[in-house]
Design a protein around this motif. Structure first.
Motif, short mmCIF file in Angstrom:
data_model
loop_
_atom_site.label_atom_id
_atom_site.label_comp_id
_atom_site.label_asym_id
_atom_site.label_seq_id
_atom_site.Cartn_x
_atom_site.Cartn_y
_atom_site.Cartn_z
N ARG A 83 -5.26 -5.97 -10.85
CA ARG A 83 -4.51 -6.82 -9.91
C ARG A 83 -4.41 -6.15 -8.55
NH1 ARG A 83 0.99 -8.21 -13.03
NH2 ARG A 83 1.64 -8.36 -10.88
N VAL A 84 -4.12 -4.85 -8.57
CA VAL A 84 -3.99 -4.11 -7.31
C VAL A 84 -5.34 -4.03 -6.62
CG1 VAL A 84 -3.39 -1.88 -6.28
CG2 VAL A 84 -1.98 -2.82 -8.13
N LEU A 85 -6.40 -3.78 -7.38
CA LEU A 85 -7.74 -3.71 -6.81
C LEU A 85 -8.13 -5.04 -6.15
CD1 LEU A 85 -10.30 -1.95 -6.45
CD2 LEU A 85 -11.11 -2.93 -8.62
N SER A 86 -7.85 -6.14 -6.81
CA SER A 86 -8.17 -7.46 -6.25
C SER A 86 -7.43 -7.70 -4.94
CB SER A 86 -7.81 -8.57 -7.24
OG SER A 86 -8.64 -8.50 -8.37
N LEU A 87 -6.15 -7.39 -4.93
CA LEU A 87 -5.34 -7.57 -3.73
C LEU A 87 -5.89 -6.70 -2.60
CD1 LEU A 87 -2.22 -8.57 -2.73
CD2 LEU A 87 -2.03 -6.10 -2.76
N ALA A 88 -6.17 -5.45 -2.89
CA ALA A 88 -6.64 -4.52 -1.88
C ALA A 88 -8.01 -4.94 -1.33
CB ALA A 88 -6.71 -3.10 -2.45
N PHE A 89 -8.87 -5.43 -2.21
CA PHE A 89 -10.19 -5.86 -1.75
C PHE A 89 -10.06 -7.08 -0.83
CE2 PHE A 89 -14.25 -8.06 -2.01
CZ PHE A 89 -15.09 -7.04 -1.63
N ARG A 90 -9.14 -7.97 -1.14
CA ARG A 90 -8.93 -9.14 -0.27
C ARG A 90 -8.46 -8.69 1.11
NH1 ARG A 90 -6.66 -11.29 -4.94
NH2 ARG A 90 -4.56 -11.22 -4.09
N TYR A 91 -7.61 -7.70 1.16
CA TYR A 91 -7.12 -7.19 2.46
C TYR A 91 -8.21 -6.42 3.21
CZ TYR A 91 -2.08 -8.09 2.45
OH TYR A 91 -0.84 -8.69 2.50
N ILE A 145 4.24 -2.72 -3.01
CA ILE A 145 3.78 -1.36 -2.70
C ILE A 145 2.31 -1.40 -2.28
CG2 ILE A 145 3.29 0.94 -3.65
CD1 ILE A 145 5.74 0.53 -5.50
N ALA A 146 1.49 -2.12 -3.04
CA ALA A 146 0.06 -2.21 -2.74
C ALA A 146 -0.18 -2.85 -1.37
CB ALA A 146 -0.66 -3.00 -3.83
N THR A 147 0.56 -3.89 -1.07
CA THR A 147 0.43 -4.55 0.24
C THR A 147 0.77 -3.58 1.36
OG1 THR A 147 0.90 -6.73 -0.70
CG2 THR A 147 1.28 -6.45 1.66
N ASN A 148 1.83 -2.84 1.19
CA ASN A 148 2.22 -1.86 2.22
C ASN A 148 1.14 -0.79 2.40
OD1 ASN A 148 4.59 -3.23 2.66
ND2 ASN A 148 5.84 -1.85 1.42
N VAL A 149 0.54 -0.35 1.32
CA VAL A 149 -0.54 0.63 1.41
C VAL A 149 -1.73 0.02 2.16
CG1 VAL A 149 -2.20 2.02 0.09
CG2 VAL A 149 0.19 1.92 -0.63
N CYS A 150 -2.07 -1.22 1.84
CA CYS A 150 -3.18 -1.90 2.54
C CYS A 150 -2.89 -2.02 4.04
CB CYS A 150 -3.40 -3.29 1.96
SG CYS A 150 -4.15 -3.30 0.33
N LEU A 151 -1.69 -2.44 4.38
CA LEU A 151 -1.34 -2.59 5.79
C LEU A 151 -1.40 -1.25 6.51
CD1 LEU A 151 1.55 -5.21 5.47
CD2 LEU A 151 -0.82 -5.60 6.22
N SER A 152 -0.99 -0.20 5.84
CA SER A 152 -1.09 1.15 6.45
C SER A 152 -2.55 1.51 6.70
CB SER A 152 -0.44 2.19 5.54
OG SER A 152 0.94 2.01 5.51
#
Length: 92
Positions: free
Chosen positions: A34-42, A80-87
């Motif tokens: 789930r985290v990988l999918s979200l991060a790849f989209r970002y 948490i994952a979204t915040n890491v992506c935005l960073s």
């Protein structure tokens, strides 16, 4: 605060808070996709997305004592994952 007892991830987080390090591995196994999918989209980059997965679970571990079991675990993890992506995006 009433824990969301039916969610196995909440139970794993509570175990992690109690000092059970194996619970982190199980949370990673259950939720890394789930985290990988979200991060790849970002980010649009597989390697960067994999780095986000690692950093997200590190931050989850570091923040384990602040987790409140009255909220859905998935929302907590993905925030948490979204915040890491935005960073990551800000650093580029």
């Amino acid at each position: 605060m009433e824990p969301r007892g039916g969610d196995p991830d909440v139970q794993l987080m509570l175990r992690l808070q109690a000092g059970d390090g194996a619970a982190l591995g199980e949370l990673l196994r259950r939720n890394a996709g789930r985290v990988l999918s979200l991060a790849f989209r970002y980010l649009g980059d597989r390697a960067a997305a994999e780095d986000v997965v690692q950093e997200t679970f590190l931050k989850l571990y570091q923040a384990r004592d602040r987790y409140r079991p009255d909220a859905p675990f998935g929302a907590y993890l993905l925030r948490i994952a979204t915040n890491v992506c935005l960073s990551q995006l800000r650093r580029k």
